[in-house]
Each structure stands twice: as C-alpha cells, then as structure tokens.
Design a protein around this motif. Structure first.
Motif, PDB file in Angstrom:
ATOM      1  N   THR A 598       0.849  -1.200   0.000  1.00 35.59           N
ATOM      2  CA  THR A 598       0.000   0.000   0.000  1.00 35.59           C
ATOM      3  C   THR A 598       0.885   1.251   0.000  1.00 35.59           C
ATOM      4  N   VAL A 599       1.755   1.349  -0.978  1.00 39.61           N
ATOM      5  CA  VAL A 599       2.728   2.440  -1.047  1.00 39.61           C
ATOM      6  C   VAL A 599       2.011   3.772  -1.234  1.00 39.61           C
ATOM      7  N   THR A 600       2.457   4.785  -0.517  1.00 40.98           N
ATOM      8  CA  THR A 600       1.911   6.137  -0.634  1.00 40.98           C
ATOM      9  C   THR A 600       3.001   7.103  -1.099  1.00 40.98           C
ATOM     10  N   VAL A 601       2.590   8.303  -1.471  1.00 38.28           N
ATOM     11  CA  VAL A 601       3.545   9.345  -1.842  1.00 38.28           C
ATOM     12  C   VAL A 601       4.456   9.661  -0.662  1.00 38.28           C
ATOM     13  N   LYS A 602       3.888   9.739   0.516  1.00 35.89           N
ATOM     14  CA  LYS A 602       4.683  10.034   1.722  1.00 35.89           C
ATOM     15  C   LYS A 602       5.755   8.977   1.929  1.00 35.89           C
ATOM     16  N   GLU A 603       5.396   7.702   1.768  1.00 34.45           N
ATOM     17  CA  GLU A 603       6.369   6.625   1.957  1.00 34.45           C
ATOM     18  C   GLU A 603       7.436   6.653   0.864  1.00 34.45           C
ATOM     19  N   ALA A 604       7.038   6.991  -0.351  1.00 32.15           N
ATOM     20  CA  ALA A 604       8.024   7.108  -1.429  1.00 32.15           C
ATOM     21  C   ALA A 604       9.016   8.221  -1.137  1.00 32.15           C
ATOM     22  N   ALA A 605       8.513   9.345  -0.613  1.00 35.82           N
ATOM     23  CA  ALA A 605       9.399  10.464  -0.267  1.00 35.82           C
ATOM     24  C   ALA A 605      10.351  10.069   0.858  1.00 35.82           C
ATOM     25  N   GLU A 606       9.867   9.322   1.826  1.00 37.10           N
ATOM     26  CA  GLU A 606      10.729   8.861   2.919  1.00 37.10           C
ATOM     27  C   GLU A 606      11.790   7.904   2.404  1.00 37.10           C
ATOM     28  N   LEU A 607      11.419   7.059   1.444  1.00 39.49           N
ATOM     29  CA  LEU A 607      12.394   6.117   0.891  1.00 39.49           C
ATOM     30  C   LEU A 607      13.478   6.856   0.111  1.00 39.49           C
ATOM     31  N   GLN A 608      13.112   7.924  -0.573  1.00 42.18           N
ATOM     32  CA  GLN A 608      14.128   8.719  -1.277  1.00 42.18           C
ATOM     33  C   GLN A 608      15.145   9.311  -0.315  1.00 42.18           C
ATOM     34  N   MET A 609      14.769   9.519   0.925  1.00 41.05           N
ATOM     35  CA  MET A 609      15.658  10.114   1.926  1.00 41.05           C
ATOM     36  C   MET A 609      16.257   9.061   2.864  1.00 41.05           C
ATOM     37  N   ASP A 610      16.130   7.785   2.534  1.00 45.90           N
ATOM     38  CA  ASP A 610      16.635   6.714   3.381  1.00 45.90           C
ATOM     39  C   ASP A 610      18.160   6.777   3.475  1.00 45.90           C
ATOM     40  N   THR A 611      18.703   6.689   4.692  1.00 47.46           N
ATOM     41  CA  THR A 611      20.152   6.847   4.894  1.00 47.46           C
ATOM     42  C   THR A 611      20.822   5.594   5.450  1.00 47.46           C
ATOM     43  N   TRP A 612      20.129   4.456   5.440  1.00 49.30           N
ATOM     44  CA  TRP A 612      20.735   3.232   5.966  1.00 49.30           C
ATOM     45  C   TRP A 612      21.889   2.778   5.074  1.00 49.30           C
ATOM     46  N   SER A 613      22.987   2.351   5.701  1.00 47.13           N
ATOM     47  CA  SER A 613      24.204   1.971   4.986  1.00 47.13           C
ATOM     48  C   SER A 613      24.458   0.478   5.107  1.00 47.13           C
ATOM     49  N   TRP A 614      24.516  -0.207   3.967  1.00 46.75           N
ATOM     50  CA  TRP A 614      24.850  -1.626   3.947  1.00 46.75           C
ATOM     51  C   TRP A 614      26.255  -1.866   4.502  1.00 46.75           C
ATOM     52  N   LEU A 615      27.204  -1.056   4.097  1.00 47.37           N
ATOM     53  CA  LEU A 615      28.578  -1.273   4.546  1.00 47.37           C
ATOM     54  C   LEU A 615      28.704  -1.062   6.051  1.00 47.37           C
ATOM     55  N   ALA A 616      27.986  -0.061   6.568  1.00 46.23           N
ATOM     56  CA  ALA A 616      28.044   0.173   8.014  1.00 46.23           C
ATOM     57  C   ALA A 616      27.566  -1.057   8.770  1.00 46.23           C
ATOM     58  N   GLU A 617      26.462  -1.648   8.325  1.00 44.22           N
ATOM     59  CA  GLU A 617      25.983  -2.856   8.978  1.00 44.22           C
ATOM     60  C   GLU A 617      26.987  -4.002   8.818  1.00 44.22           C
ATOM     61  N   ARG A 618      27.636  -4.048   7.664  1.00 45.03           N
ATOM     62  CA  ARG A 618      28.552  -5.156   7.381  1.00 45.03           C
ATOM     63  C   ARG A 618      29.777  -5.123   8.266  1.00 45.03           C
ATOM     64  N   ILE A 619      30.369  -3.966   8.503  1.00 45.25           N
ATOM     65  CA  ILE A 619      31.679  -3.963   9.175  1.00 45.25           C
ATOM     66  C   ILE A 619      31.657  -3.384  10.577  1.00 45.25           C
ATOM     67  N   THR A 620      30.507  -2.876  11.041  1.00 50.70           N
ATOM     68  CA  THR A 620      30.486  -2.279  12.376  1.00 50.70           C
ATOM     69  C   THR A 620      30.858  -3.288  13.456  1.00 50.70           C
ATOM     70  N   ASP A 621      30.358  -4.501  13.348  1.00 42.53           N
ATOM     71  CA  ASP A 621      30.698  -5.505  14.365  1.00 42.53           C
ATOM     72  C   ASP A 621      32.201  -5.749  14.418  1.00 42.53           C
ATOM     73  N   ASP A 622      32.867  -5.761  13.271  1.00 44.31           N
ATOM     74  CA  ASP A 622      34.318  -5.943  13.249  1.00 44.31           C
ATOM     75  C   ASP A 622      35.022  -4.767  13.914  1.00 44.31           C
ATOM     76  N   LEU A 623      34.486  -3.565  13.732  1.00 42.64           N
ATOM     77  CA  LEU A 623      35.095  -2.398  14.363  1.00 42.64           C
ATOM     78  C   LEU A 623      34.866  -2.417  15.870  1.00 42.64           C
ATOM     79  N   VAL A 624      33.660  -2.780  16.265  1.00 43.28           N
ATOM     80  CA  VAL A 624      33.349  -2.822  17.692  1.00 43.28           C
ATOM     81  C   VAL A 624      34.207  -3.873  18.403  1.00 43.28           C
ATOM     82  N   ALA A 625      34.570  -4.940  17.680  1.00 43.56           N
ATOM     83  CA  ALA A 625      35.332  -6.040  18.281  1.00 43.56           C
ATOM     84  C   ALA A 625      36.820  -5.741  18.415  1.00 43.56           C
ATOM     85  N   VAL A 626      37.291  -4.621  17.852  1.00 46.97           N
ATOM     86  CA  VAL A 626      38.717  -4.302  17.930  1.00 46.97           C
ATOM     87  C   VAL A 626      39.124  -4.108  19.388  1.00 46.97           C
ATOM     88  N   GLU A 627      40.223  -4.717  19.773  1.00 49.17           N
ATOM     89  CA  GLU A 627      40.717  -4.641  21.141  1.00 49.17           C
ATOM     90  C   GLU A 627      41.930  -3.725  21.223  1.00 49.17           C
TER      91      GLU A 627
END
Length: 865
Positions: A598-627
């Motif tokens: 049930t996609v709306t114009v509002k949801e489409a506009a929010e998706l255009q502004m989406d800032t989630w990063s695949w790489l951040a999710e991929r390597i953050t755990d490795d960075l957090v694990a650094v000792e």
C-alpha cells in the motif's frame, strides 16, 4: 560686574597636527563608506537589472495566438497555447528569461569555443572537444529530423531569439557584464536548432561509461598481481545481489533467446595492456558534472499502492552545481489534439524543447543510468599521416580547427582520426576533459607478438556511440505525447546517444521498464581494456536490436526499481559491460517495496531520503570487536555499539564511521596504488572492503612502508585511532557532539564564475555549505570521495519527483537549487532548503490548482516585438 565665564579645558589625546590628520582621515573614511555603499548599490543594480519580468504583456514575433504563462511561488511556469509551435516558441522565450547565460555557455562548451570567453586556459579543453566533434554531429542530426520535429526545434529557437532581440545587452544577465569587465565583448549569436541538438552530446558524454575503467584496469594490471587485481575488481555476486530484471522478466519478454551470442567473449591475451604509468583521469564537462553512479527510480503498479493507481519516483544524480542542470516546466495545449498534442509536465534541460523526465495525461517516466559500455579505446599504429589496418596503411582523416581566444591570437589545431574515432593522444589534443597520459597506453601496451613495430609508441583512438548522428532529439517529442506503453516504447526506440534505464507508469495502473540507447555488439573481446585497432578483429559488429534490449511490461511482482546496478542476470545473451555495478541501493529499495503493498507518496518520499548503509551494517561488528583501545580512543569506538547504521546529518556515529572508513581505505591501499588510483570509497570499493574483512591476512592489509606485517585488525585499530583524532580536531573532544552533517556538506559552485578566485564574485554565484545526510551507496546517495581532504558531496540528487496517478495534484517535485540562473534572484536558490530536508512542493496538475497557486501571469502575444 559681569561674571567671569569659567574656563573649560578639553584634554586632547593627540597634538594638533595629528588631530587634523585624524579629522581628514575620518572625512576620507566617511567618503569611502559613501563610495562603497554607492558602489555596492550600483553593483547590486547591475545584478538585478538582468532579472526578467514575469508579469504583463509581451509581443513575441512568430506567435499565431496568445500564450499565457502562469508562474507559481517558485517561478515554475505553466504555459498555455493553442498550437505546438506556439507552445515551443513560448518555452524558448521563457527558458531564455531564466537561463540564457547557461544555454549560451553550454553551446560554447559543446562547440569547443570556451576560449572565446575564458581565454588561453580553455584552449586544451576546446581542442579535445573539437576532436570529439559534438557540433558537427549536431549539425548532421538537423538534417535527420522529420519536418515536424524540425519545426518544433525551430519554434523553440525563434522564442529564444525573440527574447535575445528584445533584451538589451546590459539586461541579459550579470554574467555578460562581468565578461565585459574582463575585456570580453560577447554578443551572443542567434540560437539555432543545432545549438539545441549539440547539448544532447554534453548530456550523453556525462553519462558515458567504461572508458576510464578500461584504462584504469590496464594500468593496474601492470603493477599488481592477478590475485590483487581480482580483489580490486570483484565480479558481480549474482547469488547475493539483485539485478534490475530477473530471469522471470527475461522469460516474460522473450529475451532468453534474443540471439547475438550467448557466450561472453574472453579478453584476448594480445590485447591485454601492461602499463607502467597513469593512463586515465577523466575530467567532467562544465555544466554537467559527473559524480558517479547514484540515481534511483521505481514504479509501483495499481494493486500495490494505497491509492489504487500507479506511482513513480525518480531522483537522478549528478555532481553538484548551481544552477541545477534541469528546470521545471508544464507545457499545456488548451485543446489536446492533432494541432497541439502536448500536455506534459516535468524537468527540461535548458537548451532543449519539451520535457526530459516527467508525465503527461496518460503516462509518467523516469531515468537512471545503467552504466553500459558504449565506448572503446583502440591502439593505433600511426606512420606519418597514415595508420595501419588489416588491409595495409590508410590515410588519417584530418581537419583543421581554428580556436578564437579571448585576449590572444587564434590557435589552429589539427584533429586526426582513424576509422575508430579521433586520436585522443595526438600532440594537439590534451585537456582535463581528455584521458590524461594516454600517450602511455601507446608507449608500453602489450599488443601481442604479431603487433607492428612500436617505434615511438602507438596512439589511442576513442570510439563512442555518442559520436554517431541519430534521432535522439526527435524521440523526446514522441515520448512527451505517448499515451500507451506501445506508443512510448516506439518513441524511445530512436534514442541513440546515451544508454538509460527508463521506468514507466500509466493511468491504467501498469508499470514497465526499458533500456534505450545504442549498445555495441563486440566480437572476440569484452571491452574491458584497450585493443589493437590494426587487425580488424575488434571492430564493433553492430548494435543490439531495440526489441532485444532489456525490458519488461507489467511484471508479476507489481513493481520495478533501478539504482544503476547491473541490469540483467547472467542468463541474458548479450554482454552489456565487463564492469559491474553493485546493487546496495537497488536491493534496499526493492526490499522496501516488497514489504509494502500500500505504497503512498509520503512513503516514497521517505524512501528517497533513506540513509541506511549496507557497509556500516557489514563492518560495524568488526570495528566494535577491535581490542586494545582505552579511554580517550575507546570513546569513539563505543559510539558504534548499538548504532542503527543510518546516516542522518545529526548522527555522531555516522560521522565517526565515515572517518574510520576513509582511514581504512587510505591505510590499506595507498601504499600499493599510484595516487591517481587511490580508492574513492564508492561503488565496487564496498565489495572490496567486504571481501577483505573476511581475509584478515590479505597482502593489501600489510603496509609496505613498514618493517612489520600488518593484518586486518592492525589496520582497523589504527583507523579508529586516527579517526578519533581527526574528529576531535575538526569538531569536538566530546564524541557525542559530533555531527555527520558538519563534515558532509553540499557546496554549490557555478561552473563559469564560481571558481574565479574573486571573493565577491564567488559569493554572488556560489551557495553553501549545507549540512546533509546520506552517503555513498545509500538510497540518499549524497556521495563523497575518500581521496579528498573533506567529506563534501561529489554527487547529489539533481532533483526529486514522485508522480501519483491516484491524485495528480498530490504529486511532488523539487529541484536542487531553483528555477532561475540569475544569481541573487529569489528563484536562484529558493528550493535548496526543501531539497536539503526532503520536503518537496506539490507538482500541481489541474487547471484550478495551477491557477490558485499562480503568483505571476504573463501574456505572450503575436507581434513584431
């Protein structure tokens, strides 16, 4: 007795001569202030006198009836006319009001004439552009236009010229005044059909692909091991990432057996270059700057939207500049019919009639770039004025060009070409636009055992589909007037100069997708590196037939999304490019659409502004694990614990993560790669880093400049340390106070005057910095370059558009900067704030809504001017 007046002694700080000097100085200072105020007022008057009037009545020669122009609060015009020619004549007039300097600058650019205003410094650029021959291609295309299309272009040109003739030189824009101050007396010549068509080449060149990768790969293969090359150029992971079309789409469109060679050709060994120096740095065209892949588009069919009608979203990306490349316009025939078939609204490229991206009564469409390989580099054996072919030596094609130079003597250059195209390593042809140091390709390339004697080195020719005359200019009108999928695809079949993904939605609720533009069919090689030109083995066979290009109509899943990723699965029978584009953004968009019916114009506009990063999710755990980090240095690392991997401009974790990522790239690759090949951090570099994280002992982790062997964890720890110090110095000692938007900023620079080095001029033309969110390979693809000293944006949405067929007045659009090209004008930068925050004004469609929003009304009437 008269009383004695008390004496009053005024103590003076300075002796009398100094007091007199101070008084004189004060008077002079006062006069200087008055003069400065007067000069400022005069300067501001000079700026403002070029602003166009938006109200009243103007006589425009050639009109056959009255044309009404309504402008909304952003200066966006809706043009009402009774005939198509009147509509385009008015569009030309109105566009010239807002953007004539920009149009004039671009035609000089396309013709290789920038030296006429910029002087000697532009001669190399003009030389290269003369070699490409954009102007000659445009002039050839004029003769290919149908009589009707040519009449439309001529009407547009007539409208531009009507404005030019009616507007005194001092009122055409402050840009011409500034040229005059520099001693350049530019009297623009009348606008022509070829001027419009030549701008198609500017756009197409900016959308070219692979020629830089072609040379890059050749250079690096001479410096690195095959294993390292495999790391830097990973193949597309078809089993992990999505493509725009699926196997089911190919089956539905009968594309699995389209013909043309089901096996992808391997690169022949004799064509593999072994280079020892830098081979390529592509410059970008002023006015259409390139910033890398980042555009998004998607369409959702009627059964997956809240309104029960189709929806389309599009945000094409280019390098940031002001004014933005596109302007907004609505062209409306009062009665849509054979005499006047246009009712179209959207984004136009100033210089071209019609609408490039937008909607009409029945359909809507949007563009992204598929990054298909449409150019090749050929090694050529040149002997004097001849070059070698399989049939022996043939004479080079040559022509002499005269470049007029402001403040200097004319310069004559000789353009030399082979059957493959211009020799871009000729002595006279080099510039920031060209492929720098391509002489090195001919000097050291491994051309095989049967190659002719190298002598002083081979030269390099460029073949590019955009050099061939075609009907791209005519296809715009067919697209603007189409009312069905069949009419639309018949119209885009004539696009040739550049390849584009095009998404389609219509008022019947259907959606579709097509790749248009000429795509070469190669024989015996994959276009990944330069090839010998003298054998004839590597000439293009033909181009992919239109009906065999990737496409689908009404896919079963009910939606389509494009984000510059690899277009088709491996089962598609034609090779589109040896270089792949990864689908981080596309997969994110598809996941969002799949989860929502049930996609709306509002949801489409929010998706255009989406800032989630695949790489951040991929390597953050490795960075957090650094000792091994304590106290001060551990404070930065702890920011990443529990982070949601989004990158809004206020985010402290995003600021730190991106600083860490930049340091990882620098620490890992700069010791082994030449500076011009240091990683940008965009595109394939996400995959490169992803693969390296799973290979902690890879040789790239080791710093060749030290006596110890570094591993992944060594580099990650050092990156965390250096990023902490960097942000402490640039923002705050307190990590909680860091903000991504303070470092990730948008600077809008005007291409002609924005880097003049004169502070008041740059202040007048440029805008920024503006804090932004997003980043590279994110749906909000505000990319940045890890090689630069800052995190400033190199690629941005040049506009955003959402079309909702369920409520046409609820559609949205926003431009990067504004409608006007006149600096200081209210509409020069009035859309930046909305663009920055993700807001967008309504894209009004109905007459009532347009009339209600109108703030200016101008009547263009027939007359002699």
């Amino acid at each position: 007795m008269r009383p004695q007046r008390p004496s009053v002694h005024l103590a003076c700080r300075y002796p009398p001569p100094v007091r007199r000097l101070a008084i004189v100085s004060a008077v002079i200072a006062g006069l200087l202030v008055v003069l400065l105020v007067a000069a400022s007022a005069f300067a501001w008057w000079q700026v403002r006198r070029g602003y166009p009037g938006y109200d009243g009545q103007v006589a425009v020669p050639g009109l056959t009836g009255d044309v009404e122009v309504l402008r909304d609060g952003y200066g966006v015009p809706t043009i009402y006319a009774d005939t198509a020619e009147d509509l385009f004549r008015a569009q030309g007039y109105v566009t010239a009001q807002d953007r004539f300097w920009e149009m004039d600058f671009r035609r000089l650019l396309a013709a290789g004439r920038l030296s006429e205003i910029a002087g000697e410094s532009a001669v190399p650029t003009d030389t290269f552009l003369r070699a490409l021959g954009w102007r000659e291609t445009a002039e050839a295309e004029v003769g290919l236009l149908s009589p009707q299309a040519r009449a439309y272009y001529q009407a547009y040109a007539d409208g531009v010229n009507a404005w030019l003739e009616q507007t005194p030189p001092g009122r055409r824009g402050i840009q011409y005044t500034l040229l005059g101050v520099q001693g350049v007396d530019r009297e623009p010549e009348p606008w022509t059909v070829a001027d419009s068509l030549s701008f198609i080449r500017v756009l197409a060149w900016d959308l070219r692909h692979n020629v830089d990768e072609e040379a890059d790969r050749a250079v690096l293969s001479a410096l690195l091991t095959p294993e390292q090359m495999d790391t830097l150029y990973p193949p597309f992971p078809y089993d992990e990432m999505g493509t725009i079309l699926t196997v089911e789409d190919l089956e539905q469109s009968d594309l699995l057996d389209a013909g043309g060679g089901a096996e992808r050709p391997a690169l022949p060994s004799e064509a593999t270059p072994a280079l020892q120096q830098a081979a390529t740095v592509l410059g970008s065209v002023p006015g259409a700057p390139s910033g890398g892949a980042a555009s998004n588009s998607w369409v959702v069919s009627a059964d997956r939207t809240a309104s029960g009608q189709a929806l389309l979203a599009n945000d094409p990306h280019l390098g940031p500049a002001i004014p933005a490349l596109f302007t907004q316009v609505h062209l409306r025939c009062r009665t849509v019919g054979e005499l006047c078939p246009f009712d179209v609204q959207g984004f136009q490229a100033a210089s071209l009639p019609g609408v490039m991206i937008g909607r009409n009564r029945d359909i809507a469409w949007g563009f992204t770039t598929p990054y298909i390989d449409t150019s090749d580099l050929y090694l050529e054996k040149v002997r004097g004025e001849e070059y070698l072919t399989e049939d022996g030596y043939l004479p080079l094609e040559t022509r002499t060009e005269t470049i007029e130079v402001a403040g200097g003597e004319p310069v004559e250059v000789t353009v030399r070409s082979t059957r493959h195209g211009p020799l871009i390593t000729s002595q006279d042809v080099s510039s920031s636009f060209a492929i720098a140091n391509l002489e090195g390709v001919g000097d050291v390339a491994d051309a095989g055992e049967d190659a002719p004697p190298r002598g002083s080195g081979y030269e390099v020719a460029l073949r590019w589909v955009g050099s061939e005359p075609g009907l791209t200019g005519e296809a715009l009108f067919a697209m603007n007037t189409a009312s069905t999928w069949d009419e639309f695809t018949a119209g885009i079949a004539d696009f040739s100069a550049a390849t584009q993904n095009i998404v389609y939605a219509d008022a019947e609720g259907s959606v579709g997708y097509y790749v248009f533009g000429d795509i070469p069919i190669r024989s015996g090689y994959d276009g990944s590196v330069p090839v010998p030109g003298w054998t004839g083995e590597y000439d293009w066979v033909s181009t992919i037939p239109f009906e065999s290009k990737p496409h689908v109509f009404e896919p079963a899943r009910g939606y389509l999304a494009t984000a510059n990723e690899t277009t088709v699965p491996r089962e598609y029978p034609y090779l589109l490019s040896a270089d792949v584009q990864f689908s981080y953004r596309g997969d994110r968009i598809r996941a969002a659409l799949e989860a929502d019916d049930t996609v709306t114009v509002k949801e489409a506009a929010e998706l255009q502004m989406d800032t989630w990063s695949w790489l951040a999710e991929r390597i953050t755990d490795d960075l957090v694990a650094v000792e091994g980090l304590d106290g001060y240095y551990d404070e930065g690392r702890r920011l990443l614990v529990g982070w949601d991997h989004t990158q809004p401009r206020s985010s402290a974790p995003a600021a730190f993560f991106n600083a860490v990522y930049a340091r990882i790239l620098a620490l890992t690759f700069r010791d082994e790669l030449p500076e011009e090949y240091w990683p940008t951090g965009r595109g394939r570099w996400f995959v490169v880093v992803d693969r390296l994280m799973d290979d902690p002992d890879n040789t790239f982790w080791d710093d060749t400049g030290t006596d110890v062997v570094e591993t992944r964890d060594t580099i990650l720890r050092q990156a965390l340390v250096e990023a902490r110090d960097e942000l402490t110095e640039s923002q705050s000692k307190n990590p909680e106070a860091w903000q991504w938007g303070r470092m990730h900023v948008l600077d809008l620079v005007e291409p002609a005057f924005g880097e003049s080095g004169i502070a008041p001029v740059e202040w007048l033309f440029n805008r920024g910095p503006y804090a932004t969110g997003g980043g590279s390979n994110i749906v909000l693809a505000n990319s940045w370059d890890a090689n630069e000293d800052s995190y400033a944006l190199t690629n941005v949405p040049t506009f955003r558009m959402i079309v909702d067929f369920g409520d046409r007045d609820a559609s949205r659009w926003v431009n990067q900067s504004g409608q006007s090209g006149h600096p200081g004008h209210p509409h020069y930068d009035d859309q930046i704030a909305a663009w920055q925050t993700g807001e967008s004004p309504p894209m009004l469609w109905t007459d009532a809504a347009i009339a209600d929003a109108a703030q200016h009304t101008q009547m263009l009437v027939p007359g002699l001017g």
